[in-house]
Design an enzyme around this catalytic site. Structure first.
Site, PDB file in Angstrom:
ATOM      1  N   SER A 151       0.806  -1.224   0.000  1.00 52.23           N
ATOM      2  CA  SER A 151       0.000   0.000   0.000  1.00 52.23           C
ATOM      3  C   SER A 151       0.839   1.273   0.000  1.00 52.23           C
ATOM      4  O   SER A 151       0.504   2.251  -0.681  1.00 52.23           O
ATOM      5  CB  SER A 151      -0.944   0.002   1.203  1.00 52.23           C
ATOM      6  OG  SER A 151      -1.814  -1.096   1.155  1.00 52.23           O
ATOM      7  N   HIS A 201       0.621   4.476   4.426  1.00 55.46           N
ATOM      8  CA  HIS A 201      -0.103   5.175   3.360  1.00 55.46           C
ATOM      9  C   HIS A 201       0.365   6.618   3.243  1.00 55.46           C
ATOM     10  O   HIS A 201       0.714   7.094   2.158  1.00 55.46           O
ATOM     11  CB  HIS A 201      -1.612   5.154   3.646  1.00 55.46           C
ATOM     12  CG  HIS A 201      -2.240   3.820   3.413  1.00 55.46           C
ATOM     13  ND1 HIS A 201      -3.605   3.614   3.481  1.00 55.46           N
ATOM     14  CD2 HIS A 201      -1.706   2.605   3.120  1.00 55.46           C
ATOM     15  CE1 HIS A 201      -3.874   2.355   3.237  1.00 55.46           C
ATOM     16  NE2 HIS A 201      -2.734   1.711   3.021  1.00 55.46           N
TER      17      HIS A 201
END
Length: 281
Positions: A151, A201
């Protein structure tokens, strides 16, 4: 990469293809070695190179790399690989294959480092002591989190595309609102959903935005060629990463890492003893 006019680059030279293959290969390999296919345990993920903050920050830096190719089961892998299959080709078209691969990997490393810092801090803040039968009477209990997945790298690639869309305007190869939604929704959902590593993230997205902004600086300002500009951007980014990872951890983080490693050794010794004498408690 130079190609003959009228020809298309081979699919098998696409970094998107190889990244998907590596991620899926890691999942299959772990599954064949006894790791649960759908919901692997944190202990298994840590043993196979997951990004456990206290370990990573006390010298086990390879976890920043290996954790990018580990996933928390088939669903996690499938979602990330679908996103990579969408973001990868767009990024290759914008940056070229080599620059996309470097941007992806560097963003993932920065995202992993941000995650290690964050969750090591959580472990320090949430350390408690429980009364148990032991020589000292107390044993520490740590709130540790192992971080895994692509991610951070994917958000980095998305952040770089966002910069491209902002700077290129009508010449952009992707609509600004589309890539903006990808970045904002992924980070926003990370704050709303449990079990999401939003530190990775945010760290990956910020790294991708910074690298993308440097790559988008016009040549007439820098007065250097595109190839030289790219080499300088990635060399500087790697240098910054090396400086950051070489920062010494706090004494508290080092202590947590030492105790966790000692606990793993004791657990391994107990397992070995049970294998020799199954009746032993």
């Amino acid at each position: 990469m130079q190609t003959t006019p009228g020809t298309r680059p081979s699919f098998f030279t696409s970094p998107t293809f190889w990244l998907i293959l590596l991620n899926m290969g890691a999942w299959v390999y772990l599954g064949m070695n006894g790791v649960d296919w759908m919901s692997p345990s944190p202990a298994d993920l840590t043993a196979w190179g997951g990004n456990l903050g206290p370990y990573t920050l006390t010298g086990d830096w390879t976890r920043l790399v290996t954790s990018m190719f580990l996933h928390g089961g088939a669903l996690h892998l499938g979602l990330n690989m679908f996103m990579l299959s969408q973001i990868g080709p767009l990024s290759e078209a914008v940056w070229g294959r080599t620059r996309f691969a470097l941007l992806y990997l560097l963003s993932g490393l920065f995202g992993g480092l941000a995650s290690a810092w964050w969750y090591a801090g959580v472990a320090v803040r949430n350390t408690s002591y429980e009364l148990v039968p032991s020589a000292m009477g107390f044993t520490p209990h740590f709130a540790t989190t192992v971080s895994i997945g692509a991610s951070g790298a994917l958000l980095g690639a998305s952040g770089a595309l966002l910069v491209h869309a902002l700077c290129a305007g009508t010449a952009a190869k992707i609509e600004l609102k589309v890539i903006f939604q990808v970045v904002v929704l992924n980070i926003g959902m990370g704050f709303l959903m449990t079990g999401t590593d939003n530190a990775a993230h945010v760290g990956g997205a910020l790294a991708g935005i910074a690298i993308g902004a440097l790559l988008m600086l016009p040549g007439r300002v820098l007065r250097i060629g595109t190839a030289v500009q790219s080499a300088v951007v990635f060399a500087v980014s790697l240098g910054v990463l090396v400086v950051l990872v070489r920062q010494p951890p706090s004494d508290q983080v080092s202590r947590i890492a030492h105790i966790l490693r000692a606990s793993e050794v004791l657990a391994a010794q107990r397992d070995a003893a049970r294998a020799v004498n199954p009746e032993r408690p």
